[in-house]
Design an enzyme around this catalytic site. Structure first.
Site, mmCIF file in Angstrom:
data_model
loop_
_atom_site.group_PDB
_atom_site.id
_atom_site.type_symbol
_atom_site.label_atom_id
_atom_site.label_comp_id
_atom_site.label_asym_id
_atom_site.label_seq_id
_atom_site.Cartn_x
_atom_site.Cartn_y
_atom_site.Cartn_z
ATOM 1 N N VAL A 108 1.053 -0.981 -0.463
ATOM 2 C CA VAL A 108 -0.218 0.068 -0.083
ATOM 3 C C VAL A 108 1.014 1.283 0.084
ATOM 4 O O VAL A 108 0.905 1.982 0.228
ATOM 5 C CB VAL A 108 -0.977 0.062 1.253
ATOM 6 C CG1 VAL A 108 -1.701 -0.797 0.756
ATOM 7 C CG2 VAL A 108 -0.049 0.499 2.599
ATOM 8 N N HIS A 124 -4.160 -3.277 -2.563
ATOM 9 C CA HIS A 124 -4.762 -3.498 -1.643
ATOM 10 C C HIS A 124 -5.118 -2.135 -1.408
ATOM 11 O O HIS A 124 -5.061 -1.560 0.153
ATOM 12 C CB HIS A 124 -4.029 -4.270 -0.432
ATOM 13 C CG HIS A 124 -4.055 -5.451 -0.504
ATOM 14 N ND1 HIS A 124 -3.610 -6.227 0.335
ATOM 15 C CD2 HIS A 124 -4.580 -6.297 -1.023
ATOM 16 C CE1 HIS A 124 -3.869 -7.472 -0.038
ATOM 17 N NE2 HIS A 124 -4.752 -7.620 -1.116
ATOM 18 N N CYS A 132 -13.863 8.566 2.964
ATOM 19 C CA CYS A 132 -14.607 8.768 3.725
ATOM 20 C C CYS A 132 -15.838 7.515 3.114
ATOM 21 O O CYS A 132 -16.276 7.171 2.382
ATOM 22 C CB CYS A 132 -15.615 9.742 3.342
ATOM 23 S SG CYS A 132 -17.389 9.870 4.376
ATOM 24 N N CYS A 135 -19.605 8.941 2.360
ATOM 25 C CA CYS A 135 -19.826 10.348 1.244
ATOM 26 C C CYS A 135 -18.553 9.851 0.222
ATOM 27 O O CYS A 135 -18.798 9.926 -0.995
ATOM 28 C CB CYS A 135 -20.342 10.956 1.625
ATOM 29 S SG CYS A 135 -18.310 12.843 1.574
ATOM 30 N N CYS A 183 -15.357 13.447 8.404
ATOM 31 C CA CYS A 183 -15.300 13.988 7.519
ATOM 32 C C CYS A 183 -15.617 15.461 7.468
ATOM 33 O O CYS A 183 -16.582 15.919 8.092
ATOM 34 C CB CYS A 183 -15.962 12.696 6.198
ATOM 35 S SG CYS A 183 -16.433 13.795 5.055
ATOM 36 N N CYS A 186 -19.575 15.146 5.411
ATOM 37 C CA CYS A 186 -20.552 14.906 5.742
ATOM 38 C C CYS A 186 -20.720 14.261 7.192
ATOM 39 O O CYS A 186 -21.365 13.817 7.669
ATOM 40 C CB CYS A 186 -21.327 13.812 4.748
ATOM 41 S SG CYS A 186 -20.056 11.955 5.555
HETATM 42 ZN ZN LIG Z 1 -18.159 12.219 3.757
#
Ligand SMILES: [Zn+2]
Length: 282
Positions: A108, A124, A132, A135, A183, A186
């Site tokens: 990664v 991966h 997030c 969203c 986030c 949201c």
């Molecule tokens: Zn979000």
């Protein structure tokens, strides 16, 4: 199989690569240990340390997230400074020569791309992106790092032993005061855009890789024990399609019985001839 002297082994690997026009490459942690990124398993394929964070507890328990991000805040300082090594450079060189059907990595760290490889699937995900879970908004990990440091200045000073995947070994501390950002769009849960243990690999990545296995002439595994099924299944598919498989790995691999060739050396050592050739051409 590995009773050949080392130079003979290297010659066999060299002809394996020469004989198969298009390679399906699968790489793992062994590629990046020489860049200073630790791996999870020892030479027998067993865990070296406590298992990493699991998907479900991370999503369900804010205490697990505080612990994860506290360790990650410290780990990122080391992880983000890692540079590609000769293994990444050798494989990027093979791509320039037109020899790579696809490079699928279980790492990664993005170091194959940093070395110049473009035909890469990050199976991966990548640790330099944060997503997030509500969203799907994505931000760069380095942006989140600033936020983590601003909210948790005393943690930013800590040092700890580096662990795999941008983690550090940090135990016996009280994580309850660690402030984890949500986030900005949201208020949802932020998670690194990597596949955690207990989480499935996105289907389109697996399909892209499986199609490449079918188009390839052979498979080359570099620095992976294939202990996780997400990688092992490509060796199974290659074997089922009658494609020869070679592996470079310091220890045992789960696919040992499927291999036509096994090289028990450090990855950079086994592949060094690719860089020697590059020098000669110039
Ligand atoms: Zn979000």
């Amino acid at each position: 199989m590995s009773s050949l002297p080392q130079t003979a082994e290297n010659d066999v690997l060299r002809s394996f690569i020469a004989q198969h026009e298009k390679l399906f490459l699968l790489t793992g942690a062994g590629c990046s240990t020489e860049s200073g990124i630790p791996d999870y398993r020892d030479a027998t394929g067993a865990w070296k340390r406590a298992q990493p964070v699991q998907f479900r507890p991370f999503m369900q328990d804010s205490a697990v997230r505080r612990r994860y991000w506290a360790r990650s805040l410290i780990g990122w300082r080391y992880f983000s400074k890692a540079h590609p090594n000769d293994t990444h450079r050798a494989l990027a060189r093979l791509e320039v020569q037109g020899r790579i059907e696809l490079l699928v990595t279980q790492n990664v760290d993005g170091l194959h791309s940093a070395a110049g490889s473009t035909r890469v699937v990050d199976l991966h995900g990548r640790l330099d992106v944060v997503r997030c879970m509500s969203c799907d908004n994505r931000i760069l990990r380095k942006i989140l790092q600033k936020e983590l440091v601003t909210r948790n200045p005393s943690w930013a000073e800590m040092h700890a032993r580096q662990a795999p995947d941008g983690d550090v070994d940090l135990e016996g501390l009280d994580f309850s005061s660690f402030d984890v950002p949500a986030c900005l769009v949201c208020g949802g849960i932020l998670k690194p855009d990597v596949v955690f243990f207990g989480e499935s690999v996105p289907k389109h990545r697996v399909e892209t890789a499986m199609e490449a296995v079918q188009r390839a002439d052979a498979m080359l595994i570099v620095g992976s024990s294939l202990m996780v099924y997400s990688g092992y299944r490509f060796a199974e598919a290659a074997a089922a399609a009658g494609k020869p498989i070679a592996a470079v790995n310091l220890g045992r691999t789960r696919a040992d019985e499927l291999l036509a060739l096994k090289i028990t050396q450090r990855c950079s050592e086994a592949l060094s001839f690719l860089l020697e050739d590059a020098t000669r051409v110039r």
